[in-house]
Design a protein around this motif. Structure first.
Motif, PDB file in Angstrom:
ATOM      1  N   PRO A 182       7.646  -1.411  -2.770  1.00  0.00           N
ATOM      2  CA  PRO A 182       7.139  -1.809  -4.086  1.00  0.00           C
ATOM      3  C   PRO A 182       8.249  -2.016  -5.118  1.00  0.00           C
ATOM      4  O   PRO A 182       8.048  -2.708  -6.109  1.00  0.00           O
ATOM      5  CB  PRO A 182       6.235  -0.636  -4.490  1.00  0.00           C
ATOM      6  N   MET A 183       9.431  -1.434  -4.850  1.00  0.00           N
ATOM      7  CA  MET A 183      10.549  -1.600  -5.780  1.00  0.00           C
ATOM      8  C   MET A 183      11.463  -2.758  -5.361  1.00  0.00           C
ATOM      9  O   MET A 183      12.493  -3.005  -5.989  1.00  0.00           O
ATOM     10  CB  MET A 183      11.362  -0.301  -5.852  1.00  0.00           C
ATOM     11  N   GLN A 184      11.068  -3.457  -4.296  1.00  0.00           N
ATOM     12  CA  GLN A 184      11.830  -4.597  -3.762  1.00  0.00           C
ATOM     13  C   GLN A 184      13.292  -4.222  -3.497  1.00  0.00           C
ATOM     14  O   GLN A 184      14.221  -4.940  -3.871  1.00  0.00           O
ATOM     15  CB  GLN A 184      11.728  -5.790  -4.709  1.00  0.00           C
ATOM     16  N   LEU A 185      13.496  -3.094  -2.831  1.00  0.00           N
ATOM     17  CA  LEU A 185      14.854  -2.649  -2.512  1.00  0.00           C
ATOM     18  C   LEU A 185      15.294  -3.229  -1.168  1.00  0.00           C
ATOM     19  O   LEU A 185      14.463  -3.619  -0.353  1.00  0.00           O
ATOM     20  CB  LEU A 185      14.898  -1.115  -2.457  1.00  0.00           C
ATOM     21  N   LYS A 186      16.608  -3.257  -0.973  1.00  0.00           N
ATOM     22  CA  LYS A 186      17.150  -3.707   0.321  1.00  0.00           C
ATOM     23  C   LYS A 186      17.119  -2.511   1.264  1.00  0.00           C
ATOM     24  O   LYS A 186      18.125  -1.825   1.479  1.00  0.00           O
ATOM     25  CB  LYS A 186      18.565  -4.227   0.129  1.00  0.00           C
ATOM     26  N   VAL A 187      15.948  -2.264   1.814  1.00  0.00           N
ATOM     27  CA  VAL A 187      15.695  -1.019   2.548  1.00  0.00           C
ATOM     28  C   VAL A 187      16.594  -0.865   3.767  1.00  0.00           C
ATOM     29  O   VAL A 187      17.131   0.204   4.025  1.00  0.00           O
ATOM     30  CB  VAL A 187      14.206  -0.927   2.976  1.00  0.00           C
ATOM     31  N   CYS A 188      16.773  -1.948   4.537  1.00  0.00           N
ATOM     32  CA  CYS A 188      17.527  -1.775   5.782  1.00  0.00           C
ATOM     33  C   CYS A 188      19.030  -1.974   5.617  1.00  0.00           C
ATOM     34  O   CYS A 188      19.739  -2.232   6.583  1.00  0.00           O
ATOM     35  CB  CYS A 188      16.947  -2.629   6.900  1.00  0.00           C
ATOM     36  N   THR A 192      23.216   3.853  -0.774  1.00  0.00           N
ATOM     37  CA  THR A 192      22.468   4.780  -1.628  1.00  0.00           C
ATOM     38  C   THR A 192      21.464   4.004  -2.479  1.00  0.00           C
ATOM     39  O   THR A 192      21.842   3.051  -3.164  1.00  0.00           O
ATOM     40  CB  THR A 192      23.447   5.542  -2.551  1.00  0.00           C
ATOM     41  N   LYS A 193      20.213   4.428  -2.413  1.00  0.00           N
ATOM     42  CA  LYS A 193      19.175   3.711  -3.164  1.00  0.00           C
ATOM     43  C   LYS A 193      18.723   4.586  -4.332  1.00  0.00           C
ATOM     44  O   LYS A 193      17.793   5.376  -4.208  1.00  0.00           O
ATOM     45  CB  LYS A 193      17.998   3.369  -2.243  1.00  0.00           C
ATOM     46  N   LEU A 194      19.399   4.403  -5.456  1.00  0.00           N
ATOM     47  CA  LEU A 194      19.144   5.271  -6.613  1.00  0.00           C
ATOM     48  C   LEU A 194      17.741   5.082  -7.185  1.00  0.00           C
ATOM     49  O   LEU A 194      17.204   5.986  -7.815  1.00  0.00           O
ATOM     50  CB  LEU A 194      20.188   4.997  -7.697  1.00  0.00           C
ATOM     51  N   ILE A 197      11.688   5.236  -4.856  1.00  0.00           N
ATOM     52  CA  ILE A 197      10.694   6.153  -5.431  1.00  0.00           C
ATOM     53  C   ILE A 197      10.049   7.040  -4.354  1.00  0.00           C
ATOM     54  O   ILE A 197       9.040   7.689  -4.595  1.00  0.00           O
ATOM     55  CB  ILE A 197       9.615   5.383  -6.222  1.00  0.00           C
ATOM     56  N   LYS A 198      10.648   7.043  -3.153  1.00  0.00           N
ATOM     57  CA  LYS A 198      10.240   7.939  -2.055  1.00  0.00           C
ATOM     58  C   LYS A 198       8.738   7.840  -1.747  1.00  0.00           C
ATOM     59  O   LYS A 198       8.063   8.847  -1.517  1.00  0.00           O
ATOM     60  CB  LYS A 198      10.564   9.415  -2.367  1.00  0.00           C
ATOM     61  N   CYS A 199       8.232   6.599  -1.784  1.00  0.00           N
ATOM     62  CA  CYS A 199       6.802   6.412  -1.511  1.00  0.00           C
ATOM     63  C   CYS A 199       6.499   6.477  -0.014  1.00  0.00           C
ATOM     64  O   CYS A 199       5.349   6.645   0.382  1.00  0.00           O
ATOM     65  CB  CYS A 199       6.328   5.082  -2.085  1.00  0.00           C
ATOM     66  N   GLY A 200       7.520   6.262   0.807  1.00  0.00           N
ATOM     67  CA  GLY A 200       7.355   6.381   2.259  1.00  0.00           C
ATOM     68  C   GLY A 200       6.735   5.173   2.942  1.00  0.00           C
ATOM     69  O   GLY A 200       6.514   5.201   4.152  1.00  0.00           O
TER      70      GLY A 200
END
Ligand code: SF4
Ligand code: SF4
Ligand code: SF4
Length: 213
Positions: A182-188, A192-194, A197-200
């Motif tokens: 949901p935060m559109q992060l580069k997950v893979c 460090t992903k500051l 939001i640890k939504c899982g």
């Protein structure tokens, strides 16, 4: 089993958005409801030094409102990168906190202080919810959460805590994790992903079990 449970959002998370409506609408008649906002502040400052932005993904009513209400009307576009920049976020944080502090300091010592402070808090909730709905419906549901002052505070207090871990050797670069973030992060990307939001969600969707906290 225990580890798996921690990797998922709480069961109550989808239902918390209702509190946004209770405070924003009910607060017009009962300003005391505004003090609910102070409870949120307290929870944030207690949790974030240990879990970073975990509160945002699991306990924040507005976060839940974004994920489960705003998402139904959202155009689901890309969140503009500039909104994640601390150069934008820190001034917004200082401006909003300063403005709220200024309004409350002018009220203290006058008649009906308790109610008036409640009204300030309700007003803040209404204004920020309106911005969140406007941005969330036209861009992505969590656009507001990219620069929300309370999200920024959590990032500063504990952004490096409770980090998402990627096992590179298991990852097949399918990018399923990034599609659900949901935060559109580069997950893979193993960085460090500051603002995680640890939504899982990424953990749940990964077909190779390559992600965990
Ligand atoms: S960024 Fe703000 S509105 Fe969004 S979930 Fe976190 S505290 Fe709530
Ligand atoms: S979902 Fe899992 S396997 Fe796919 S890219 Fe993400 S981490 Fe890698
Ligand atoms: S990387 Fe994205 S999907 Fe995964 S836990 Fe963090 S915010 Fe949620």
């Amino acid at each position: 089993m225990g580890k798996r449970r921690l990797n998922k959002m709480l069961k109550i998370t989808p239902y918390l958005g209702i509190f946004v409506l209770i405070v924003s609408i009910g607060g017009l008649w009962y300003p005391a409801l505004g003090y609910f906002v102070l409870l949120i502040f307290a929870a944030i400052f207690l949790i974030s030094p240990f879990r970073g932005r975990w509160f945002c993904g699991n306990l924040c009513p507005r976060g839940s409102f974004a994920d489960f209400w705003i998402s139904k009307i959202s155009k689901k576009r890309k969140i503009p990168g500039i909104l994640r920049s601390l150069w934008v976020r820190l001034p917004i944080f200082l401006l909003m906190m300063g403005f709220m502090g200024y309004r409350i300091s002018n009220i203290i010592g006058t008649l009906n202080t308790f109610e008036k402070i409640g009204t300030v808090l309700v007003t803040m909730c209404i204004v920020t919810t309106a911005i969140a709905v406007l941005l969330g419906s036209n861009l992505s549901p969590r656009t507001w959460c990219s620069f929300c002052p309370m999200g920024t505070a959590q990032r500063l207090l504990g952004g490096k805590r409770y980090q998402l871990q990627l096992e590179n050797d298991k990852c097949i670069s399918c990018k399923k994790c990034e599609k659900v973030c949901p935060m559109q992060l580069k997950v893979c990307q193993n960085e460090t992903k500051l603002d995680c939001i640890k939504c899982g969600r990424c953990v749940s969707v990964c077909p190779k079990d390559a992600l965990h906290f």
